[in-house]
Write an enzyme that holds these catalytic residues in place. Sequence first.
Site, PDB file in Angstrom:
ATOM      1  N   LYS A  76       5.395  83.730  24.881  1.00 19.39           N
ATOM      2  CA  LYS A  76       5.183  85.177  24.753  1.00 19.39           C
ATOM      3  C   LYS A  76       5.941  85.686  23.528  1.00 19.39           C
ATOM      4  O   LYS A  76       7.080  85.276  23.293  1.00 19.39           O
ATOM      5  CB  LYS A  76       5.670  85.857  26.036  1.00 19.39           C
ATOM      6  CG  LYS A  76       5.364  87.347  26.125  1.00 19.39           C
ATOM      7  CD  LYS A  76       5.835  87.902  27.473  1.00 19.39           C
ATOM      8  CE  LYS A  76       5.536  89.373  27.651  1.00 19.39           C
ATOM      9  NZ  LYS A  76       6.005  89.887  28.959  1.00 19.39           N
ATOM     10  N   SER A 151       2.491  92.421  31.443  1.00 14.76           N
ATOM     11  CA  SER A 151       2.391  92.385  30.003  1.00 14.76           C
ATOM     12  C   SER A 151       2.232  90.977  29.411  1.00 14.76           C
ATOM     13  O   SER A 151       1.857  90.848  28.257  1.00 14.76           O
ATOM     14  CB  SER A 151       3.624  93.038  29.388  1.00 14.76           C
ATOM     15  OG  SER A 151       4.780  92.285  29.698  1.00 14.76           O
ATOM     16  N   SER A 175       5.442  91.442  35.109  1.00 14.43           N
ATOM     17  CA  SER A 175       4.690  90.995  33.929  1.00 14.43           C
ATOM     18  C   SER A 175       4.369  89.515  33.841  1.00 14.43           C
ATOM     19  O   SER A 175       3.592  89.111  32.975  1.00 14.43           O
ATOM     20  CB  SER A 175       5.419  91.407  32.656  1.00 14.43           C
ATOM     21  OG  SER A 175       5.107  92.738  32.351  1.00 14.43           O
TER      22      SER A 175
END
Length: 491
Positions: A76, A151, A175
Amino acid sequence: MNGDLVGVRDAIAQRATSAREVIDGYLARIDAANGVLNAYHEVFAEEARAAADSVDAAISRGDRLGPLAGVPIAVKDNIATKLGTTTCSSRILENYRSPFDATVIERLAAADAIVVGKTNLDEFAMGSSCERCAWGPVRNPWDPSRVPGGSSGGSAAAVAANLCAAALGSDTGGSIRQPAALCGVVGFKPTYGRVSRYGLVAFGSSLDQIGPICHSVRDAALLYEVMAGDDPRDSTCAARAVEPVSATLDETPRTFRVGIPHQYRKGNSPAVDTALERAALLLQKAGATIVDVDLPMTDLGISTYYVIAPAEASSNLARFDGIRYGHRSTAHGSQDLFDLYANSRAEGFGAEVQRRIMLGTYVLSAGYYDAYYRRALQIRRLIKQEFDTVLAQCDVILGPTSPTAAFPIGGVTDPLAMYMCDVYTVNTNIAGICGISLQAGLDHSADRPLPVGMQLQAQAFNEPMLFKIARALERASGPLDAAPPSLTTVA
Ligand code: GLN
């Protein structure tokens, strides 16, 4: 080989294939699918090939290699890597290059894993849909007209579409788990303090944890073991030893107790309710006693989270001012220091990030601190106590990860409606306990089948129990009768 981490690792270690062949396969699939999915912001093709070649050379020399030798992992883009940029999917960090690797990246390297690229997120990890990414929305591999969740949506989409063997995400209020649920993969949020946050761009420092997004519970256990453990560079990292989870994964306790809060049964889509009943039944067959439990503060989680997380974010994001870090405005008036700050931040941050900064500044301001921030901390304590009580009555809590399957891109525009996606996940972070999401059903009500995720939560540091029961559910659940469309359909 369905691309799971263990399968890829074993195939390389047993020389059924080479690390180079593996990485070339992933890079070809990324080339074919990323244009549609937008899971990756950056792909380290040359560096990944070189790393694979050195793994292959080490294998032919007979060297001892780490437990993830040659395994391609996506990261990420809010986790610092020396390679490439670390943008947090924000214009304000568009060109930011980290001078150091996050601790988890160092640990992946020590395990001989290969970082294949950086994945898109909702800007600064604020969101539940990956529509608020400065580099365009991420799409769900099961149906590209839908969101992958957020996210960590880029990481979840990359795993689901087989564009990496596993991925890293971060979870402040859901997330990792929510996108894993919406993409039909496994996502695990460790106990607060179990994995070092050093090098994770801070959002809500008292809530943030890095964790794995994977094809299976076993993969998540292995990746977690590589990352977990104390780190002198993160003072919130727990000093206690990490108990092994992968070695005991298949040791389902003969009897165990699974609590289902009745608060987790309302407001879900029918497919989510069906999947919850099915999961309860499967666990019962595997030896569980299902108990009704009470978490009356479930609904207060969202309001508590949206005071604490923005408060911490407003402080953490103060460093992105166009001088110390980030985009610097050249707009008229930016010669004055305060205008330079204001213009740089207005140009660099998206609307949701600005909303959070304003919310956080407000709840911390003199005159409102007691009414909002202090009160939220008090409720946080009560929520934690509620989990302590319930987790004394049962080993794990079962419930949906998210009230619905993936929604269409553009389908949720009201910020409050978006916040409600995390009603079942934020309290895990507020209480500092651990939670895992795995696919446990399908929703057939739309044009294409969509995965439904179930979440298990366990007491802080009770990862060994959480993983055993997650594995029992995964085993009992068996393969589900649909999968994301093949790449030829996606591309
Ligand atoms: N969706 C939640 C938010 O927008 C949680 C995000 C996260 O866990 N990083 O803040």
